[in-house]
Scaffold this active site. Sequence first.
Site, PDB file in Angstrom:
ATOM      1  N   ASN A 141       4.052   4.273   0.016  1.00  0.00           N
ATOM      2  CA  ASN A 141       3.001   5.113  -0.564  1.00  0.00           C
ATOM      3  C   ASN A 141       1.706   4.946   0.233  1.00  0.00           C
ATOM      4  OD1 ASN A 141       2.230   6.770  -2.970  1.00  0.00           O
ATOM      5  ND2 ASN A 141       0.857   5.055  -3.440  1.00  0.00           N
TER       6      ASN A 141
ATOM      7  N   GLU B  34      -0.714  10.534  -6.495  1.00  0.00           N
ATOM      8  CA  GLU B  34      -2.009  10.176  -7.108  1.00  0.00           C
ATOM      9  C   GLU B  34      -3.001  11.329  -7.003  1.00  0.00           C
ATOM     10  OE1 GLU B  34      -3.501   6.457  -5.512  1.00  0.00           O
ATOM     11  OE2 GLU B  34      -1.520   5.522  -5.562  1.00  0.00           O
TER      12      GLU B  34
HETATM   13  C1  XIL Z   1      -7.441   2.637  -8.339  1.00  0.00           C
HETATM   14  C2  XIL Z   1      -7.608   2.668  -9.839  1.00  0.00           C
HETATM   15  O1  XIL Z   1      -7.610   4.017 -10.262  1.00  0.00           O
HETATM   16  C3  XIL Z   1      -8.893   1.988 -10.246  1.00  0.00           C
HETATM   17  O2  XIL Z   1      -8.966   1.842 -11.665  1.00  0.00           O
HETATM   18  C4  XIL Z   1      -9.002   0.603  -9.598  1.00  0.00           C
HETATM   19  O3  XIL Z   1     -10.273   0.055  -9.883  1.00  0.00           O
HETATM   20  C5  XIL Z   1      -8.807   0.699  -8.087  1.00  0.00           C
HETATM   21  O4  XIL Z   1      -7.560   1.319  -7.835  1.00  0.00           O
HETATM   22  N1  XIL Z   1      -4.884   4.126  -4.184  1.00  0.00           N
HETATM   23  C6  XIL Z   1      -3.985   3.520  -5.027  1.00  0.00           C
HETATM   24  C7  XIL Z   1      -4.363   3.282  -6.456  1.00  0.00           C
HETATM   25  O5  XIL Z   1      -2.835   3.277  -4.635  1.00  0.00           O
HETATM   26  O6  XIL Z   1      -3.778   2.107  -6.967  1.00  0.00           O
HETATM   27  C8  XIL Z   1      -5.855   3.208  -6.615  1.00  0.00           C
HETATM   28  O7  XIL Z   1      -6.135   3.115  -8.014  1.00  0.00           O
HETATM   29  C9  XIL Z   1      -6.514   4.417  -6.000  1.00  0.00           C
HETATM   30  C10 XIL Z   1      -6.243   4.488  -4.525  1.00  0.00           C
END
Ligand code: XIL
Length: 298
Positions: free
Chosen positions: A169, A234
Amino acid sequence: ASSLGAAAAQSGRYFGTAVAAGKLSNGTYAGILDREFNMITPENEMKWDATEPSRGSFNFGSADQIVSHAQAHGQRMRGHTLVWHSQLPNWVSALSATDLQTAMDNHITQVMNHFKGKIYAWDVVNEAFADGSTQHRSSPFQDKLGNGFIEHAFRTARSVDANVKLCYNDYNIENWSDAKTQGVYSMVKDFKARGVPIDCVGFQSHFGSGGAPASLQTTLSNFAALGVDVQLTEVDIAQASSSAYAGTVNACLNVARCTGITVWGIRDSDSWRSGDNPLLFDGNGNAKAAYTSVLNAL
Ligand code: XIL
């Protein structure tokens, strides 16, 4: 269809969201979650700092809460994430190379065994490549274990669970011509050629207001042609315009092996980028224009 999950299911795909355990008791939040989404990624609860805050001491409480919720509501789970340089406890970074290898293997083993049978796909390694480059980024894993740490993590993961899907990922790998995209593509191609177990690639898809790069569909089909599933894992888009969301969703729908889409949160107020209002529901839990545009595209 009357929900994102049901609409995505018409073509055999899922529609998911990131979930925070602490918000499950909020009625508005849980109401939208259970009405609209049929795949859940824990936003933080399965990361290393949450699951193994000190060496050998595992804590699955908040992740288990999310898994229980998912099981009670017929939702599947993406596991996120086993090996990542961020949200990594200091004790891991301080280990010698030998100890780090042992700790990494043990972490993958314990976490995957705990959730065995309850996860659709694991993000085995997250964000290992450097921006603007075809190479890995510097991290405790890269710096102490070398280039082979990704392959080692996938082989270990497969030895723990023969059935779960194993994903790589990352972000900024959506534009086909970017060096980082090419670097990850070469790795997946090499893994497939040598029989290193990898089943899927997750494209995080954190976009600016312009939405996905025009080449997103090309990128997804090129990776899929290597013999892996691809997923948007995401998604959030600054200002969440209807057209940017529709374009992103259509890129996935046009690729047979794009098996699902996950948005990174439910309401704008839940987003890690809340200032960008990048999600499908506003702070009051009302569906935004982009919601309708996604529903119609699916
Ligand atoms: C983010 C979360 O949304 C936040 O709450 C945390 O503080 C930091 O991480 N890439 C990823 C996710 O793979 O795990 C991240 O999530 C955003 C960027």
